[in-house]
Design a protein around this motif. Structure first.
Motif, PDB file in Angstrom:
ATOM      1  N   VAL A   1       0.851  -1.185   0.000  1.00  0.00           N
ATOM      2  CA  VAL A   1       0.000   0.000   0.000  1.00  0.00           C
ATOM      3  C   VAL A   1       0.889   1.238   0.000  1.00  0.00           C
ATOM      4  O   VAL A   1       1.799   1.368   0.834  1.00  0.00           O
TER       5      VAL A   1
ATOM      6  N   THR B   1       0.309  10.620   9.399  1.00  0.00           N
ATOM      7  CA  THR B   1      -0.615   9.856   8.555  1.00  0.00           C
ATOM      8  C   THR B   1      -0.405   8.363   8.771  1.00  0.00           C
ATOM      9  O   THR B   1      -1.371   7.593   8.889  1.00  0.00           O
TER      10      THR B   1
ATOM     11  N   THR C   1       0.482   5.307   0.366  1.00  0.00           N
ATOM     12  CA  THR C   1      -0.479   6.345   0.723  1.00  0.00           C
ATOM     13  C   THR C   1       0.221   7.679   0.899  1.00  0.00           C
ATOM     14  O   THR C   1       1.236   7.783   1.597  1.00  0.00           O
ATOM     15  N   ARG C   2      -0.290   8.659   0.209  1.00  0.00           N
ATOM     16  CA  ARG C   2       0.185  10.030   0.386  1.00  0.00           C
ATOM     17  C   ARG C   2      -0.369  10.562   1.709  1.00  0.00           C
ATOM     18  O   ARG C   2      -1.450  10.157   2.154  1.00  0.00           O
TER      19      ARG C   2
ATOM     20  N   GLY D   1      -8.435   6.522   5.708  1.00  0.00           N
ATOM     21  CA  GLY D   1      -7.532   5.629   4.992  1.00  0.00           C
ATOM     22  C   GLY D   1      -7.217   4.380   5.798  1.00  0.00           C
ATOM     23  O   GLY D   1      -7.168   3.270   5.257  1.00  0.00           O
TER      24      GLY D   1
ATOM     25  N   TYR E   1      -7.352   2.068  -5.879  1.00  0.00           N
ATOM     26  CA  TYR E   1      -7.526   2.951  -4.739  1.00  0.00           C
ATOM     27  C   TYR E   1      -8.641   2.401  -3.856  1.00  0.00           C
ATOM     28  O   TYR E   1      -9.670   1.929  -4.360  1.00  0.00           O
TER      29      TYR E   1
ATOM     30  N   ALA F   1       3.959   5.276   3.718  1.00  0.00           N
ATOM     31  CA  ALA F   1       3.265   6.563   3.817  1.00  0.00           C
ATOM     32  C   ALA F   1       4.284   7.650   3.523  1.00  0.00           C
ATOM     33  O   ALA F   1       5.252   7.820   4.274  1.00  0.00           O
TER      34      ALA F   1
ATOM     35  N   ALA G   1      -4.085  10.789   1.204  1.00  0.00           N
ATOM     36  CA  ALA G   1      -4.522   9.761   2.160  1.00  0.00           C
ATOM     37  C   ALA G   1      -5.568   8.804   1.598  1.00  0.00           C
ATOM     38  O   ALA G   1      -6.415   8.319   2.334  1.00  0.00           O
ATOM     39  N   ASN G   2      -5.485   8.517   0.303  1.00  0.00           N
ATOM     40  CA  ASN G   2      -6.329   7.475  -0.300  1.00  0.00           C
ATOM     41  C   ASN G   2      -5.411   6.303  -0.615  1.00  0.00           C
ATOM     42  O   ASN G   2      -4.660   6.344  -1.588  1.00  0.00           O
ATOM     43  N   PRO G   3      -5.446   5.240   0.194  1.00  0.00           N
ATOM     44  CA  PRO G   3      -4.477   4.152   0.016  1.00  0.00           C
ATOM     45  C   PRO G   3      -4.573   3.510  -1.365  1.00  0.00           C
ATOM     46  O   PRO G   3      -5.668   3.177  -1.838  1.00  0.00           O
TER      47      PRO G   3
END
Length: 239
Positions: free
Chosen positions: A5, A64, A7-8, A39, A226, A180, A209-211
């Protein structure tokens, strides 16, 4: 098959203010915290159980990750923070409002700095307080490792050794991994994983924050999606 995963981080204060952030250590907004929590819930609902996690040394990505791990009930897994996963360094653009910068320098020039693959913004001077050599978290690094500005190409050159030496071996060992990080350091990882061309990767945008869940065979992506389809962006094709 292993799962990765990416994630931003959630919305930061400077995202909200439309400012170039880069290596400045800006915190999450309340919205960013809520995005990170959602997320984490989405990862839990997808049955994602990372064995380890990686993040940058900037608090918006670290927090996050923490929030996501709390929702996963996996705060106990090993977490490694590394400067090579930091956001792209924006040089003299750091801290400037993006709209005001476009008015000052012209939209074409700012677009070139932001979206070209290999043209960085003007560099910071060494004595600028935003230069990373003045930040205690980088004190032990060789000065020539610390950027005064970066293009996406230079960001990739910074991220790639950490991917190859540290993250990829965990996936090859069969462990599920959570990363992350930031829009541009994650662009670099996506370019490597999906073999995206130089001209195409600059237009790839990760929502906050959309994995992004990627199923892998070895290090080859076989499927990617996503976890929040309502905030999904276009994805590169699996090679």
């Amino acid at each position: 098959m292993t799962r990765l995963v990416l994630t931003r981080h959630g919305q930061s204060q400077w995202n909200l203010e439309n400012r170039f952030t880069g290596w400045v250590d800006v915190d999450l907004t309340e919205k960013g915290e809520a995005e990170a929590r959602k997320g984490g819930v989405l990862m839990r609902e997808a049955g994602f159980e990372p064995a380890c996690a990686f993040t940058s040394v900037l608090k918006r990505a670290i927090r996050t990750l923490w929030i996501g791990l709390e929702e996963l009930d996996r705060v106990w897994i090993p977490v490694e923070k590394h400067w090579r996963l930091n956001e792209r360094h924006y040089g003299k653009l750091t801290g400037l409002n993006k709209a005001e910068t476009a008015e000052r320098h012209g939209e074409d020039q700012v677009h070139l700095w932001r979206r070209s693959y290999d043209i960085p913004p003007p560099p910071l001077e060494i004595d600028d307080p935003n230069h990373p050599r003045h930040d205690p978290r980088y004190r032990g690094l060789e000065p020539d490792l610390l950027p005064s500005t970066e293009s996406l190409k230079l960001t990739l050159a910074r991220v790639q050794p950490y991917w190859e030496e540290t993250i990829a071996p965990r996936l090859e060992a069969g462990e599920d991994v959570l990363v992350a990080a930031h829009g541009n350091s994650l662009r670099a990882l996506i370019k490597l994983l999906f073999d995206v061309g130089d001209e195409d990767i600059v237009n790839f945008e990760l929502p906050t924050a959309n994995p992004l869940l990627i199923d892998l065979t070895g290090l080859r992506p076989v499927e990617a999606r996503y976890l929040d389809p309502d905030r999904a962006k276009d994805l590169p094709s699996c090679p």
